[in-house]
Design a protein around this motif. Sequence first.
Motif, PDB file in Angstrom:
ATOM      1  N   MET A 106       0.832  -1.194   0.000  1.00 16.13           N
ATOM      2  CA  MET A 106       0.000   0.000   0.000  1.00 16.13           C
ATOM      3  C   MET A 106       0.870   1.249   0.000  1.00 16.13           C
ATOM      4  O   MET A 106       1.647   1.472   0.927  1.00 16.13           O
ATOM      5  CB  MET A 106      -0.918   0.014   1.228  1.00 16.13           C
ATOM      6  CG  MET A 106      -1.796   1.268   1.321  1.00 16.13           C
ATOM      7  SD  MET A 106      -2.834   1.271   2.809  1.00 16.13           S
ATOM      8  CE  MET A 106      -3.937  -0.092   2.439  1.00 16.13           C
ATOM      9  N   GLU A 110      -2.426   6.063  -0.687  1.00 14.65           N
ATOM     10  CA  GLU A 110      -3.612   5.221  -0.512  1.00 14.65           C
ATOM     11  C   GLU A 110      -3.973   5.098   0.963  1.00 14.65           C
ATOM     12  O   GLU A 110      -5.151   5.102   1.333  1.00 14.65           O
ATOM     13  CB  GLU A 110      -3.362   3.836  -1.107  1.00 14.65           C
ATOM     14  CG  GLU A 110      -4.588   2.930  -1.072  1.00 14.65           C
ATOM     15  CD  GLU A 110      -4.345   1.585  -1.728  1.00 14.65           C
ATOM     16  OE1 GLU A 110      -5.088   0.632  -1.405  1.00 14.65           O
ATOM     17  OE2 GLU A 110      -3.416   1.478  -2.552  1.00 14.65           O
ATOM     18  N   LEU A 111      -2.963   4.996   1.825  1.00  9.51           N
ATOM     19  CA  LEU A 111      -3.204   4.953   3.267  1.00  9.51           C
ATOM     20  C   LEU A 111      -3.903   6.227   3.720  1.00  9.51           C
ATOM     21  O   LEU A 111      -4.883   6.181   4.473  1.00  9.51           O
ATOM     22  CB  LEU A 111      -1.885   4.773   4.011  1.00  9.51           C
ATOM     23  CG  LEU A 111      -1.952   4.913   5.546  1.00  9.51           C
ATOM     24  CD1 LEU A 111      -2.832   3.823   6.143  1.00  9.51           C
ATOM     25  CD2 LEU A 111      -0.545   4.873   6.141  1.00  9.51           C
ATOM     26  N   HIS A 114      -7.530   6.186   2.802  1.00 16.89           N
ATOM     27  CA  HIS A 114      -8.316   5.355   3.714  1.00 16.89           C
ATOM     28  C   HIS A 114      -8.599   6.097   5.021  1.00 16.89           C
ATOM     29  O   HIS A 114      -9.691   6.002   5.578  1.00 16.89           O
ATOM     30  CB  HIS A 114      -7.581   4.041   4.006  1.00 16.89           C
ATOM     31  CG  HIS A 114      -7.697   3.021   2.921  1.00 16.89           C
ATOM     32  ND1 HIS A 114      -8.876   2.361   2.637  1.00 16.89           N
ATOM     33  CD2 HIS A 114      -6.774   2.531   2.051  1.00 16.89           C
ATOM     34  CE1 HIS A 114      -8.685   1.516   1.641  1.00 16.89           C
ATOM     35  NE2 HIS A 114      -7.417   1.607   1.264  1.00 16.89           N
ATOM     36  N   VAL A 117     -11.334   8.648   4.557  1.00 19.11           N
ATOM     37  CA  VAL A 117     -12.649   8.003   4.530  1.00 19.11           C
ATOM     38  C   VAL A 117     -13.143   7.750   5.953  1.00 19.11           C
ATOM     39  O   VAL A 117     -14.343   7.862   6.247  1.00 19.11           O
ATOM     40  CB  VAL A 117     -12.588   6.676   3.736  1.00 19.11           C
ATOM     41  CG1 VAL A 117     -13.872   5.885   3.908  1.00 19.11           C
ATOM     42  CG2 VAL A 117     -12.341   6.956   2.262  1.00 19.11           C
ATOM     43  N   LYS A 118     -12.202   7.417   6.843  1.00 16.17           N
ATOM     44  CA  LYS A 118     -12.554   7.164   8.244  1.00 16.17           C
ATOM     45  C   LYS A 118     -12.714   8.455   9.044  1.00 16.17           C
ATOM     46  O   LYS A 118     -13.115   8.419  10.211  1.00 16.17           O
ATOM     47  CB  LYS A 118     -11.470   6.299   8.909  1.00 16.17           C
ATOM     48  CG  LYS A 118     -11.265   4.929   8.284  1.00 16.17           C
ATOM     49  CD  LYS A 118     -12.429   3.997   8.597  1.00 16.17           C
ATOM     50  CE  LYS A 118     -12.148   2.599   8.085  1.00 16.17           C
ATOM     51  NZ  LYS A 118     -13.265   1.670   8.388  1.00 16.17           N
ATOM     52  N   MET A 131      -4.537  -3.116   8.881  1.00  9.70           N
ATOM     53  CA  MET A 131      -5.232  -3.736   7.764  1.00  9.70           C
ATOM     54  C   MET A 131      -5.630  -5.142   8.194  1.00  9.70           C
ATOM     55  O   MET A 131      -4.772  -5.982   8.489  1.00  9.70           O
ATOM     56  CB  MET A 131      -4.356  -3.807   6.511  1.00  9.70           C
ATOM     57  CG  MET A 131      -5.001  -4.616   5.384  1.00  9.70           C
ATOM     58  SD  MET A 131      -4.034  -4.673   3.861  1.00  9.70           S
ATOM     59  CE  MET A 131      -4.532  -3.130   3.102  1.00  9.70           C
ATOM     60  N   GLU A 136     -10.013  -4.649   5.043  1.00 10.02           N
ATOM     61  CA  GLU A 136     -10.543  -3.450   5.673  1.00 10.02           C
ATOM     62  C   GLU A 136      -9.467  -2.792   6.549  1.00 10.02           C
ATOM     63  O   GLU A 136      -8.616  -3.472   7.110  1.00 10.02           O
ATOM     64  CB  GLU A 136     -11.755  -3.790   6.536  1.00 10.02           C
ATOM     65  CG  GLU A 136     -12.994  -4.174   5.751  1.00 10.02           C
ATOM     66  CD  GLU A 136     -13.628  -2.982   5.059  1.00 10.02           C
ATOM     67  OE1 GLU A 136     -13.506  -1.860   5.597  1.00 10.02           O
ATOM     68  OE2 GLU A 136     -14.227  -3.174   3.990  1.00 10.02           O
ATOM     69  N   ILE A 137      -9.540  -1.453   6.641  1.00  5.24           N
ATOM     70  CA  ILE A 137      -8.610  -0.710   7.483  1.00  5.24           C
ATOM     71  C   ILE A 137      -9.320  -0.311   8.771  1.00  5.24           C
ATOM     72  O   ILE A 137     -10.329   0.400   8.742  1.00  5.24           O
ATOM     73  CB  ILE A 137      -8.085   0.550   6.772  1.00  5.24           C
ATOM     74  CG1 ILE A 137      -7.496   0.195   5.400  1.00  5.24           C
ATOM     75  CG2 ILE A 137      -7.042   1.253   7.639  1.00  5.24           C
ATOM     76  CD1 ILE A 137      -6.273  -0.665   5.457  1.00  5.24           C
ATOM     77  N   SER A 138      -8.802  -0.778   9.908  1.00  6.22           N
ATOM     78  CA  SER A 138      -9.335  -0.403  11.214  1.00  6.22           C
ATOM     79  C   SER A 138      -8.476   0.713  11.790  1.00  6.22           C
ATOM     80  O   SER A 138      -7.250   0.608  11.795  1.00  6.22           O
ATOM     81  CB  SER A 138      -9.336  -1.600  12.171  1.00  6.22           C
ATOM     82  OG  SER A 138     -10.105  -2.666  11.636  1.00  6.22           O
TER      83      SER A 138
END
Length: 235
Positions: A106, A110-111, A114, A117-118, A131, A136-138
């Motif tokens: 990644m 891109e990280l 993500h 988005v969170k 990951m 899914e990314i927590s």
Amino acid sequence: MELIYRAVVVFLVGFLFLRLTGKKAVAEMHSFDLLYIFVLTNIISTPVEVENLGKAIIYSAITVIIYKIIVRLSLHNKLRWLLYGSPTVLIRNGDIDRKGLKKARMPINELLAHLRVKGFTDTQNIAIAVMEETGEISVIPKAEYRPVQPKDLKLKVKKEYLPIPLIMDGQIISHNLKYLGLDIEWLMKEVKKKGEKVEDIMLAVFLENRKLFIDNNKIQHNNNDPNYYKPGKDN
């Protein structure tokens, strides 16, 4: 007619096997979940092209059984680590883990996407980002950056109530009426009281105060009111 028959049978058999598999295979795609979906898809679609409908159904059933066995084995802790991959740490205590990013293949941009988005824009505010095996990314923020909870302010809040749908798209939800101990007569009376017709109602829900809220298909138009602005050229 034979082509229609084959298409219908293939679709129904595939739907049945996916229902037997359970929600997990569709909602949480692990490695063998993806493999199972790919294999099953290829097997059940074969009869559309060639004359082996019976064999395809048997092979599909065998595939479902194998998948169910693997899922059952994954419940045992000793076998879980063989079937599931380990989560990969991407950020720890505000520091980006380069080895983790490399392992997850990644790039940093891109990280960051993500994280946005969170709802996070600064990596320094994150206690840990992982990951999961599903991809899914927590993200868990540091204590001082997490959302404020009512408990933090020592506030007492009432229990959350979930509005219960009684009408959806003009169709009465009978089992919800039965669950609430209500009948059609009560519902029709409430609908009539609000000057509505069941077939015109998009959504009607039973509220905590035992009243009926109705959202019909009518859209209010108020010219020049910012609260009713619609993006585009349709204003």
